[in-house]
Design a protein around this motif. Structure first.
Motif, short mmCIF file in Angstrom:
data_model
loop_
_atom_site.label_atom_id
_atom_site.label_comp_id
_atom_site.label_asym_id
_atom_site.label_seq_id
_atom_site.Cartn_x
_atom_site.Cartn_y
_atom_site.Cartn_z
N ARG A 1 0.66 -1.22 0.09
CA ARG A 1 0.08 0.09 0.01
C ARG A 1 0.86 1.19 0.12
O ARG A 1 1.75 1.26 0.61
CB ARG A 1 -0.82 0.11 1.18
N TYR A 2 0.44 2.14 -1.04
CA TYR A 2 1.26 3.50 -0.96
C TYR A 2 0.33 4.57 -0.95
O TYR A 2 -0.66 4.61 -1.54
CB TYR A 2 2.13 3.51 -2.10
N SER A 3 0.63 5.72 -0.09
CA SER A 3 0.06 6.92 -0.27
C SER A 3 0.84 8.16 -0.38
O SER A 3 1.90 8.19 0.47
CB SER A 3 -0.82 7.14 1.24
N ARG A 4 0.68 8.81 -1.46
CA ARG A 4 1.74 9.84 -1.71
C ARG A 4 1.63 11.09 -0.64
O ARG A 4 0.45 11.60 -0.12
CB ARG A 4 1.40 10.58 -2.96
N GLY A 5 2.81 11.38 -0.33
CA GLY A 5 2.69 12.55 0.76
C GLY A 5 2.52 14.06 0.11
O GLY A 5 2.49 14.26 -1.17
N GLU A 6 2.27 14.89 0.88
CA GLU A 6 1.97 16.56 0.16
C GLU A 6 3.42 17.20 0.23
O GLU A 6 3.63 17.23 1.58
CB GLU A 6 0.95 17.09 0.96
N GLY A 7 3.79 17.87 -0.62
CA GLY A 7 4.74 18.77 -0.48
C GLY A 7 6.19 17.96 -0.43
O GLY A 7 6.18 16.74 -0.35
#
Length: 164
Positions: A25-31
Motif C-alpha cells: 500500500r502506498y499513499s503519496r505525501g504532500e509537499g
C-alpha cells in the motif's frame, strides 16, 4: 516512491528470506519533506513493514511462500511486458532488496519492480496492490483493466492493483 522502497529494504531480517510480498500500500505525501524515513515492523508469521516520510506512507505484508494456484488467465488481458532475469537481479540489488528469490537463475520479479513499472507515467495519490502468485523473470505479463483495478496475469492471476 523509490526512496520509501529502499527504506523498507533496510528493515530486512534474515528470517524473512524466501518470504513473498502479499500486499503493498502506498499513499503519496504532500509537499517536499526532508525528514528521514521512519521504519516499523510487526508480526510473527505474517510481517507488516511500514515506512513513513512526512505524510507519505508505504507498507508491505510479507507471507511465507505458498503453493496455491492462482486463477487461470484464459486469454484475458493484453501483453504488457516481460522482465528479464538480469533486469530483475539488477533492480533488486539497486534497491538493497536482500531476498535471495530475486537473485536465482530464474528469479521472482520483485513486487517493488512491478509497482514502479505499473505506476510509470501515471499521476496518482494512492496505490494498493495484492500479489496472488509469483511472477518469474521471462514470463509474459498480460494486463486487464476494469475501472481503477488492473489485473496482471502470467498463466495465472499474479496481482491486482488499484490506482487512485
Amino acid at each position: 516512491m523509490k526512496e520509501l522502497m529502499k527504506a523498507l529494504c533496510t528493515a530486512w531480517k534474515e528470517e524473512w528470506q524466501g518470504m513473498v510480498m502479499g500486499v503493498l500500500r502506498y499513499s503519496r505525501g504532500e509537499g517536499d519533506t526532508y525528514e528521514p524515513c521512519k521504519v516499523s515492523c510487526s508480526g510473527r508469521r505474517i510481517f507488516r513493514v511500514r515506512v513513513t516520510k512526512g505524510t507519505a506512507d508505504m507498507s508491505i505484508l510479507l507471507f511465507p511462500p505458498s503453493q496455491k494456484a492462482g486463477k487461470e488467465r484464459n486469454g484475458e488481458g493484453a501483453l504488457w511486458r516481460r522482465f528479464s532475469a538480469e533486469e530483475v537481479r539488477s533492480f533488486s540489488l539497486s534497491l538493497g532488496d536482500h531476498n535471495a528469490i530475486h537473485q536465482t537463475p530464474r528469479p521472482v520479479v520483485s513486487g517493488f519492480q512491478i509497482v514502479l513499472a505499473l505506476a510509470e507515467g501515471k499521476n496518482f495519490n494512492t496505490f494498493h496492490i495484492r500479489f496472488h502468485h509469483p511472477l518469474y523473470a521471462g514470463e509474459a505479463v498480460y494486463l486487464k483493466q476494469e475501472g481503477k483495478t488492473i489485473y496482471g496475469f502470467s498463466q495465472v492471476l499474479c496481482f491486482e492493483a488499484v490506482i487512485e
